[in-house]
Write a protein that holds these residues in place. Sequence first.
Motif, short mmCIF file in Angstrom:
data_model
loop_
_atom_site.label_atom_id
_atom_site.label_comp_id
_atom_site.label_asym_id
_atom_site.label_seq_id
_atom_site.Cartn_x
_atom_site.Cartn_y
_atom_site.Cartn_z
N ASN A 150 -60.82 -10.40 61.94
CA ASN A 150 -60.76 -10.81 63.23
C ASN A 150 -59.14 -11.04 63.54
OD1 ASN A 150 -63.69 -11.45 64.50
ND2 ASN A 150 -63.67 -12.09 62.81
N LEU A 151 -59.02 -10.59 64.65
CA LEU A 151 -57.46 -10.62 66.00
C LEU A 151 -57.26 -12.17 65.58
CD1 LEU A 151 -56.49 -7.29 67.14
CD2 LEU A 151 -55.68 -7.84 64.99
N VAL A 152 -56.29 -12.36 65.55
CA VAL A 152 -56.32 -13.85 66.45
C VAL A 152 -54.45 -13.73 66.93
CG1 VAL A 152 -55.43 -16.40 65.71
CG2 VAL A 152 -57.46 -15.06 64.26
N LYS A 153 -54.71 -14.52 68.36
CA LYS A 153 -53.39 -14.63 68.31
C LYS A 153 -52.37 -15.06 67.82
CE LYS A 153 -52.01 -13.27 73.18
NZ LYS A 153 -51.05 -12.19 74.25
N ILE A 154 -51.08 -14.78 68.21
CA ILE A 154 -50.21 -15.81 67.38
C ILE A 154 -49.73 -16.03 68.63
CG2 ILE A 154 -47.30 -15.42 66.60
CD1 ILE A 154 -47.90 -11.98 65.75
N GLY A 155 -49.31 -18.01 67.67
CA GLY A 155 -49.91 -19.40 68.33
C GLY A 155 -50.96 -19.81 69.14
N GLY A 156 -51.82 -18.72 68.39
CA GLY A 156 -52.91 -19.13 70.13
C GLY A 156 -54.65 -18.55 69.57
N GLU A 157 -55.12 -18.55 70.30
CA GLU A 157 -56.85 -18.34 69.88
C GLU A 157 -57.07 -17.08 69.19
OE1 GLU A 157 -58.25 -20.51 68.72
OE2 GLU A 157 -57.27 -22.36 70.11
N GLU A 175 -52.38 -11.04 64.69
CA GLU A 175 -52.41 -11.22 63.20
C GLU A 175 -54.17 -11.34 62.22
OE1 GLU A 175 -48.98 -12.61 60.74
OE2 GLU A 175 -50.75 -14.07 60.63
N ILE A 176 -54.09 -10.45 61.43
CA ILE A 176 -55.24 -10.77 60.90
C ILE A 176 -55.83 -11.90 60.72
CG2 ILE A 176 -55.12 -9.89 58.95
CD1 ILE A 176 -58.12 -8.13 61.86
N ARG A 177 -57.22 -12.48 60.72
CA ARG A 177 -57.65 -13.50 60.08
C ARG A 177 -58.71 -12.37 59.42
NH1 ARG A 177 -53.45 -15.11 60.65
NH2 ARG A 177 -52.84 -16.98 61.32
N TYR A 178 -58.70 -13.49 58.03
CA TYR A 178 -60.18 -12.83 57.09
C TYR A 178 -60.74 -14.07 57.07
CZ TYR A 178 -61.40 -11.41 52.36
OH TYR A 178 -62.52 -11.07 51.71
N ASP A 179 -62.38 -13.38 56.53
CA ASP A 179 -62.95 -14.75 55.95
C ASP A 179 -64.35 -14.07 54.91
OD1 ASP A 179 -65.56 -16.31 55.82
OD2 ASP A 179 -66.01 -16.55 57.75
N ALA A 180 -63.90 -15.08 53.85
CA ALA A 180 -64.18 -14.10 52.37
C ALA A 180 -65.87 -14.32 52.18
CB ALA A 180 -63.07 -14.76 51.79
#
Length: 307
Positions: free
Chosen positions: A298-305, A244-249
């Motif tokens: 950045n992509l983040v592993k679902i349930g992980g890093e 899943e994606i994570r966003y750094d504004a």
Amino acid sequence: MYEVLIKRFEIPEAAAAFVDVFFIKEDIAVIEGVENPQCFTESDLIKILGQKSPQEYLQNAYERGVVSHQDETHYSLNNFYGFLDVFVVTQKEKYHRCLTREERGRIDDWYFSTYCGRLNPDYSQRPTEDVILTLEESWEYIDRDDRQLFWTNCDCKCLLGDCGLPTKVCLSYSSGDNTYSDRKVSEPVSKEKAKQIMTDADKAGLIHTWNPSGFCNCCGDCCYLFRAQQVRQSQKFWPKQNYEIRYDAEKCVGCGLCVKRCHFQVFTKTEDKKVALDLSGCVGCGLCANTCPKSALNLVKIGGEQS
């Protein structure tokens, strides 16, 4: 007219008016004339076609998806669902030239409905083994599997092709009787060529998916996998999603590349020239992250890093 053909070949109403587009006269004679559509030989076609040896026609009909192999000497008629899959990838230009967008849309509606009807009706189970990959993962999958890959057009995109993205983007491991490779529809490629195909698809903005039969490079509006996901409301579950994606504004410069690259309206531009996210539509493909100039995504592993 063509009542026997339409019934025997299971042609839907949406396609019945275009028999002369799909078939040559020999096809019509064979489909209507064979005594046993599920098992016939060359000798059964001699009287129908008036030819001493119909082998040339049979090979041509096999390559076009009209007939299928039962064994070395026996054939069966295909049905329209199986035939159309071959027709659109080999004769896309003819298909789009001879049928209007509305006419193709009705056939696509039938084809998609049939496809969905063949999936497992139990929505708690994944109906296929499809998994969404990043570009780098697709390279890894190619490297670790020594089976021959075959490159061909995507049938989903050839049926409609409204998105305007590349259509020759599918890679299959399937070989043997009644496959694209045996029908001479697809061409063998090396591992290096296959990885380049995946790279080019990524640049074009296509989502990489894999199942044991091979790789697809999908869009969100033509491709059946993600259209069926919407029907089944199986987001985050099927096709299997690992990221899943994570966003750094703080890093975002508001370039809008993510908005353009995403097929599922995850991103929208805000008044302060940043972006807002709706992660309910995110499939974790990484198309946004791998083109973000400031690594704000950045992509983040679902349930992980983070990947």
